[in-house]
Design a protein around this motif. Structure first.
Motif, mmCIF file in Angstrom:
data_model
loop_
_atom_site.group_PDB
_atom_site.id
_atom_site.type_symbol
_atom_site.label_atom_id
_atom_site.label_comp_id
_atom_site.label_asym_id
_atom_site.label_seq_id
_atom_site.Cartn_x
_atom_site.Cartn_y
_atom_site.Cartn_z
ATOM 1 N N LYS A 170 0.947 -1.340 0.023
ATOM 2 C CA LYS A 170 -0.014 -0.067 -0.092
ATOM 3 C C LYS A 170 0.746 1.132 0.128
ATOM 4 O O LYS A 170 2.017 1.266 0.793
ATOM 5 N N LYS A 172 1.143 5.424 0.361
ATOM 6 C CA LYS A 172 0.451 6.821 0.633
ATOM 7 C C LYS A 172 0.415 7.626 -0.536
ATOM 8 O O LYS A 172 1.615 7.739 -1.013
ATOM 9 N N ASP A 197 -3.475 5.018 -0.350
ATOM 10 C CA ASP A 197 -4.494 5.464 0.491
ATOM 11 C C ASP A 197 -3.893 6.965 0.610
ATOM 12 O O ASP A 197 -2.735 7.344 0.913
ATOM 13 N N ASN A 199 -5.586 9.119 3.142
ATOM 14 C CA ASN A 199 -5.959 10.021 4.298
ATOM 15 C C ASN A 199 -6.503 11.150 4.135
ATOM 16 O O ASN A 199 -6.148 12.347 4.569
ATOM 17 N N GLU A 222 -8.100 4.078 -0.870
ATOM 18 C CA GLU A 222 -8.495 4.110 0.768
ATOM 19 C C GLU A 222 -8.668 5.617 1.060
ATOM 20 O O GLU A 222 -7.932 6.409 0.996
ATOM 21 N N ASP A 247 -11.631 4.282 5.544
ATOM 22 C CA ASP A 247 -10.910 4.076 6.634
ATOM 23 C C ASP A 247 -11.336 5.003 7.828
ATOM 24 O O ASP A 247 -12.316 4.646 8.831
ATOM 25 N N GLU A 248 -10.941 6.370 7.771
ATOM 26 C CA GLU A 248 -11.335 7.188 8.827
ATOM 27 C C GLU A 248 -13.024 7.278 8.935
ATOM 28 O O GLU A 248 -13.262 7.609 10.160
ATOM 29 N N ASN A 269 -11.673 -0.718 5.582
ATOM 30 C CA ASN A 269 -10.498 -1.139 6.575
ATOM 31 C C ASN A 269 -10.982 -1.133 8.028
ATOM 32 O O ASN A 269 -11.702 -0.218 8.521
ATOM 33 N N LYS A 271 -10.097 -1.197 11.890
ATOM 34 C CA LYS A 271 -9.119 -0.580 12.854
ATOM 35 C C LYS A 271 -9.929 -0.642 14.297
ATOM 36 O O LYS A 271 -10.885 0.268 14.493
HETATM 37 MG MG MG Z 1 -5.597 4.454 6.038
#
Ligand code: MG
Ligand code: SMG
Length: 377
Positions: A170, A172, A197, A199, A222, A247-248, A269, A271
């Motif tokens: 992966k 960024k 990803d 973010n 992502e 994700d977030e 994702n 977490k």
């Molecule tokens: Mg992420």
């Protein structure tokens, strides 16, 4: 096989919190910044039956999400721990309901819950993997690669991880460091399992750039947009051929259900810290599995504590994509557990010992501690 998800109550005596500063083997750069030292809170639940360990996975600054380490320390010591200590005995699945009146602060809650869960499972001599419903004894290991100096440097970094045996890469991305970086990795290594990803670094106005990534046959993109851009993510997903993974945005099983209902994501994702604990993480897994939505286990640069717990979570049947469950050495030269996760044939083993299944290296723990408090009943 029936899955037993009830664990015994523990008699809580108190909690020890420590802030640790652990150096990273190399700086980790994302769209929101660079980190060279991992600042993390380690939680120790003190119970009549023995200790349990957890980890609060906040970053030093509120850049990934609104939580940050000093804030987590404050809310944990001022509100969360006192609420838990009002209870004489506590089962792991009671931690979240007791903390529910306090809004947000999911990473802090997750770290406390893991410590109680670990203590309870150790007292019953059961592993976290068995408790959560793991069906594998090892999990495929992907690696998250930070933004490098330039695409050529990225290729060399990725080459080293592939040589180590990581089964999925992966990278960024951020505006200006997306299409060329992805092209460089594809050109160098062909059809490796690859994903990106962002973010939250983009807006819907950047859709043309993100659709350019379609030509690289990525596993997924992502979190391109902001945490609360749940409708915009659905709009974007309709324009992309590449699967959109959140994700977030997925802060709870409710948020996951909403995102799936809206078509904001076709991959999730998971977490534990982001959703408030491993028990809620299992609920996200269960609902995605029911909806045939693939999930994978994310990472927050965990120490050996959270890394062991993540391996257990990633061994559940719905985790059909390799996660960011890397070897400890991906981030740390020295970890705080006696048997740090290692890469074996591209996989990380799911610990089988009681609780999280790893023991604390007390001298490493002491050496990295910069702050400590014990709160007792
Ligand atoms: Mg992420
Ligand atoms: O633990 O391997 C890891 C880190 C994986 O990239 C990773 N985490 O958005 O998925 C993510 C990031 C969050 C942490 S960035 C400091």
């Amino acid at each position: 096989m029936p899955i037993a998800r009830n664990a015994a109550s523990v008699a809580l005596d108190g909690f020890e919190l420590r802030t640790l500063h652990i150096p990273l083997v190399s700086p980790f750069t994302t769209s929101f910044g660079t980190e060279s030292v991992r600042e993390v809170i380690v939680v120790r639940a003190l119970t009549a039956d023995g200790d349990g360990w957890g980890e609060i996975v906040t970053q030093n600054a509120p850049l990934y999400s609104s939580e940050y380490t000093h804030g987590a320390w404050d809310v944990a010591t001022r509100w969360l721990i006192p609420a838990l200590l009002e209870r004489h005995t506590l089962a792991p699945d009671e931690v979240a309901p007791v903390l529910e009146p306090f809004i947000g602060h999911r990473m802090a809650k997750a770290g406390l819950e893991l410590a109680v869960l670990d203590a309870a499972l150790r007292s019953e001599d059961r592993s976290l993997g068995e408790h959560l419903g793991a069906v594998r004894d090892r999990v495929p290991s992907g690696v998250s690669v930070g933004i490098q100096r330039d695409p050529a440097a990225l290729v060399e970094t990725v080459r080293d991880y592939l040589d180590e045996g990581y089964v999925r890469i992966k990278i960024k991305i951020k505006p200006g460091r997306d299409v060329d970086d992805t092209a460089a990795v594809r050109d160098a290594f062909g059809a490796i399992p690859l994903q990106v990803d962002a973010n939250s670094a983009y807006t819907l106005a950047d859709a043309h750039t993100l659709t350019e990534l379609d030509r690289f046959d990525l596993l997924l993109i992502e979190q391109p947009l902001q945490e609360d851009d749940i409708v915009d993510h659905a709009t974007l997903a309709r324009q992309l051929r590449t699967p959109l993974c959140l994700d977030e945005s997925i802060v709870s099983s409710k948020a996951a259900a909403d995102a799936l209902a809206l078509g904001s994501a076709s991959v999730v994702n998971i977490k534990a810290g982001r959703v408030g604990g491993y028990l809620e993480a299992v609920r996200v897994h269960d609902l995605c599995r029911d909806a045939s939505v693939p999930v994978w286990c994310g990472g927050m640069l965990e120490t050996g504590i959270g890394r062991a717990a993540n391996a257990a979570l990633a061994a559940l049947p719905g985790f059909t994509l390799p996660g960011d469950v890397s070897a400890s050495s991906r981030f740390y030269a020295r970890d705080i557990v006696t048997e740090p996760a290692v890469l074996e044939d591209g996989h990380v083993r799911v610990p089988t010992g009681p609780g999280i299944g790893v023991d604390i290296d007390r001298s490493a723990l002491e050496d990295f501690t910069v702050k400590k408090v014990v709160l007792r009943r």
